[in-house]
Design a protein around this motif. Structure first.
Motif, mmCIF file in Angstrom:
data_model
loop_
_atom_site.group_PDB
_atom_site.id
_atom_site.type_symbol
_atom_site.label_atom_id
_atom_site.label_comp_id
_atom_site.label_asym_id
_atom_site.label_seq_id
_atom_site.Cartn_x
_atom_site.Cartn_y
_atom_site.Cartn_z
ATOM 1 N N TYR A 135 -36.459 -37.641 55.933
ATOM 2 C CA TYR A 135 -36.208 -37.216 55.527
ATOM 3 C C TYR A 135 -38.000 -36.105 55.655
ATOM 4 O O TYR A 135 -37.585 -34.815 55.424
ATOM 5 C CB TYR A 135 -37.673 -38.401 54.792
ATOM 6 C CG TYR A 135 -38.894 -37.491 53.782
ATOM 7 C CD1 TYR A 135 -39.123 -36.428 53.066
ATOM 8 C CD2 TYR A 135 -40.145 -37.436 54.552
ATOM 9 C CE1 TYR A 135 -39.820 -36.015 52.000
ATOM 10 C CE2 TYR A 135 -41.371 -37.440 53.527
ATOM 11 C CZ TYR A 135 -40.603 -36.846 52.391
ATOM 12 O OH TYR A 135 -42.685 -35.970 52.268
ATOM 13 N N ALA A 139 -36.465 -43.624 41.383
ATOM 14 C CA ALA A 139 -36.262 -43.088 42.770
ATOM 15 C C ALA A 139 -36.274 -44.653 44.007
ATOM 16 O O ALA A 139 -34.839 -44.032 44.593
ATOM 17 C CB ALA A 139 -38.042 -43.601 43.541
ATOM 18 N N ALA A 175 -38.394 -31.734 55.134
ATOM 19 C CA ALA A 175 -39.559 -31.535 54.164
ATOM 20 C C ALA A 175 -39.966 -30.789 54.959
ATOM 21 O O ALA A 175 -40.458 -29.561 54.392
ATOM 22 C CB ALA A 175 -40.490 -32.526 53.743
ATOM 23 N N ILE A 202 -35.745 -38.752 46.622
ATOM 24 C CA ILE A 202 -36.793 -40.058 46.174
ATOM 25 C C ILE A 202 -37.650 -39.822 46.496
ATOM 26 O O ILE A 202 -38.728 -40.588 45.710
ATOM 27 C CB ILE A 202 -36.302 -41.030 47.804
ATOM 28 C CG1 ILE A 202 -34.737 -41.391 47.056
ATOM 29 C CG2 ILE A 202 -37.343 -42.324 47.468
ATOM 30 C CD1 ILE A 202 -33.745 -42.195 48.195
ATOM 31 N N ALA A 203 -38.299 -39.304 47.677
ATOM 32 C CA ALA A 203 -39.890 -38.457 48.039
ATOM 33 C C ALA A 203 -40.629 -38.535 46.645
ATOM 34 O O ALA A 203 -41.653 -38.789 45.609
ATOM 35 C CB ALA A 203 -40.209 -38.451 49.159
ATOM 36 N N ASP A 204 -39.757 -37.662 45.824
ATOM 37 C CA ASP A 204 -40.584 -36.479 44.752
ATOM 38 C C ASP A 204 -40.798 -37.137 43.968
ATOM 39 O O ASP A 204 -41.473 -37.284 42.730
ATOM 40 C CB ASP A 204 -39.554 -35.665 44.589
ATOM 41 C CG ASP A 204 -39.819 -34.092 45.637
ATOM 42 O OD1 ASP A 204 -40.586 -34.041 46.189
ATOM 43 O OD2 ASP A 204 -39.015 -33.503 46.281
ATOM 44 N N VAL A 225 -41.025 -40.018 43.386
ATOM 45 C CA VAL A 225 -42.339 -41.725 43.287
ATOM 46 C C VAL A 225 -43.348 -40.759 42.958
ATOM 47 O O VAL A 225 -44.404 -41.034 42.583
ATOM 48 C CB VAL A 225 -42.207 -42.115 44.714
ATOM 49 C CG1 VAL A 225 -43.507 -42.853 44.524
ATOM 50 C CG2 VAL A 225 -40.977 -42.688 44.460
ATOM 51 N N SER A 226 -43.791 -38.859 44.163
ATOM 52 C CA SER A 226 -44.865 -38.540 44.407
ATOM 53 C C SER A 226 -45.390 -37.602 43.261
ATOM 54 O O SER A 226 -46.611 -37.814 42.907
ATOM 55 C CB SER A 226 -45.462 -37.600 45.802
ATOM 56 O OG SER A 226 -44.063 -36.628 45.997
ATOM 57 N N SER A 229 -32.564 -44.760 45.787
ATOM 58 C CA SER A 229 -32.790 -45.993 47.659
ATOM 59 C C SER A 229 -31.211 -46.304 47.043
ATOM 60 O O SER A 229 -30.563 -46.692 48.594
ATOM 61 C CB SER A 229 -34.151 -46.079 47.505
ATOM 62 O OG SER A 229 -34.863 -45.304 47.357
ATOM 63 N N SER A 265 -32.947 -37.582 50.588
ATOM 64 C CA SER A 265 -34.775 -38.490 50.663
ATOM 65 C C SER A 265 -35.445 -37.903 49.993
ATOM 66 O O SER A 265 -36.993 -37.646 49.895
ATOM 67 C CB SER A 265 -34.754 -38.143 52.608
ATOM 68 O OG SER A 265 -34.947 -37.857 53.090
ATOM 69 N N THR A 266 -35.716 -36.575 50.562
ATOM 70 C CA THR A 266 -37.119 -35.845 49.822
ATOM 71 C C THR A 266 -36.961 -36.090 47.809
ATOM 72 O O THR A 266 -37.686 -35.919 47.370
ATOM 73 C CB THR A 266 -36.129 -33.768 49.641
ATOM 74 O OG1 THR A 266 -35.258 -34.100 49.180
ATOM 75 C CG2 THR A 266 -36.503 -33.684 51.577
ATOM 76 N N TRP A 268 -39.960 -45.205 39.064
ATOM 77 C CA TRP A 268 -40.319 -45.862 40.034
ATOM 78 C C TRP A 268 -38.681 -46.180 40.372
ATOM 79 O O TRP A 268 -37.926 -46.479 40.753
ATOM 80 C CB TRP A 268 -40.814 -46.932 41.303
ATOM 81 C CG TRP A 268 -42.431 -47.261 41.196
ATOM 82 C CD1 TRP A 268 -43.624 -46.267 40.531
ATOM 83 C CD2 TRP A 268 -42.259 -46.546 42.741
ATOM 84 N NE1 TRP A 268 -44.475 -46.218 41.730
ATOM 85 C CE2 TRP A 268 -44.141 -46.530 42.925
ATOM 86 C CE3 TRP A 268 -41.738 -47.430 43.653
ATOM 87 C CZ2 TRP A 268 -44.337 -46.801 44.237
ATOM 88 C CZ3 TRP A 268 -42.602 -47.304 45.014
ATOM 89 C CH2 TRP A 268 -43.819 -47.436 44.958
#
Length: 298
Positions: free
Chosen positions: A235, A266, A239, A253-255, A257-258, A270, A250-251, A263
């Motif tokens: 990640y 994401a 990024a 998944i982070a987007d 959530v953030s 995952s 991976s990016t 969830w």
């Protein structure tokens, strides 16, 4: 003296079986703390993610999150993840195999000294190394400045915020993960095999191609599998050095959530990534076993 006098005492199979069962039970008891730790650290979070992935944004039970994975954006990012991982693994093989071969041909003391330089990057945080590459690769960074001073280029090369910078940073991080298992495999190859090939009339190149390379193939497969799997979930480097232009799961998944606080999406990403990683590991393990068995037959 009769032959019966020379007969060995009969073995009590029941006592041996009971002793074996007690030994297995004792070994299982010793492994219980480790099994509980694995269940706590791995199985519990995975079960929680799987549970979250089964509910949509409104909290209803639905397969919406997994159906989302069939959208073109997610399919393209998945293919991009595989492409970057394969590219980084291939470059690591091209760079790492000669280094591991050189180390395996040196004396034990010299190889241990040089291995320190292979392990040295582990002493520095991945975040620090990534920011260092960000400084080196930017348009007015050290690399572009030197190339301009040498007269090799007139305009700055786009080395960051793209696939090029991402691959360079990931190769720097992943290269030791390929060299170390490959070196261990090469070191275990008996030099007698190469001398035997030379005695049979093989040239050094032929001995390497027909003897050393096949014997080192299982270690190469194990190192490549480790590197490829680690790249799938990378990640930080994509990024930062990719600048948001290199789409990886991976990016995303982070987007999810953030940025969107989703969830469920994401978690579905995952779980899917973990399943794909497991399948790739099994496939690579099967390939390494087949390769090792074929080498053993020859």
């Amino acid at each position: 003296m009769s032959a019966a006098a020379y007969e060995l005492p009969s073995i009590n199979v029941e006592l041996l079986g009971a002793d074996e069962r007690r030994h297995r039970f004792a070994m299982f008891g010793l492994s219980v703390p480790a099994l509980l730790l694995v269940a706590l650290v791995l199985l519990a979070p995975f079960s929680w993610l799987t549970w979250l992935s089964l509910f949509n944004a409104s909290g209803a039970l639905s397969s919406e999150n997994y159906a989302r994975l069939l959208r073109p954006a997610y399919i393209n990012s998945f293919l991009s993840t595989l492409e970057v991982s394969a590219l980084v693994t291939g470059i690591c093989v091209l760079l790492g195999y000669p280094v591991a071969y050189l180390l395996s041909q040196l004396s034990q003391r010299a190889a241990q000294i040089l291995l320190v330089f292979i392990i040295l990057p582990f002493w520095t945080s991945v975040l620090v190394r990534t920011y260092a590459w960000l400084v080196l690769l930017q348009r007015e960074g050290i690399i572009n400045t030197w190339l301009k001073q040498l007269g090799l280029i007139s305009d700055s090369l786009p080395l960051v915020n793209n696939l090029t910078g991402t691959v360079i940073g990931m190769v720097h991080v992943m290269l030791p993960f390929l060299i170390l298992p490959l070196y261990s495999s090469m070191r275990a190859i008996d030099p007698v095999y190469l001398r035997a090939a030379a005695n049979c009339g093989a040239s050094p190149a032929q001995a390497f191609r027909q003897v050393f390379l096949p014997l080192s193939a299982p270690g190469l497969g194990a190192g490549s599998a480790l590197t490829f799997v680690l790249c799938l979930g990378f990640y930080l480097t994509p990024a930062l050095l990719g600048g948001g232009r290199v789409a990886m799961w991976s990016t995303q998944i982070a987007d999810a959530v953030s940025k969107f606080a989703n969830w469920g999406a994401a978690s579905a990403l995952s779980v899917a990534l973990l399943v794909v990683t497991g399948l790739i590991l099994l496939l690579m393990r099967w390939g390494v076993q087949r390769l090792g068995s074929s080498v053993g037959e020859h």
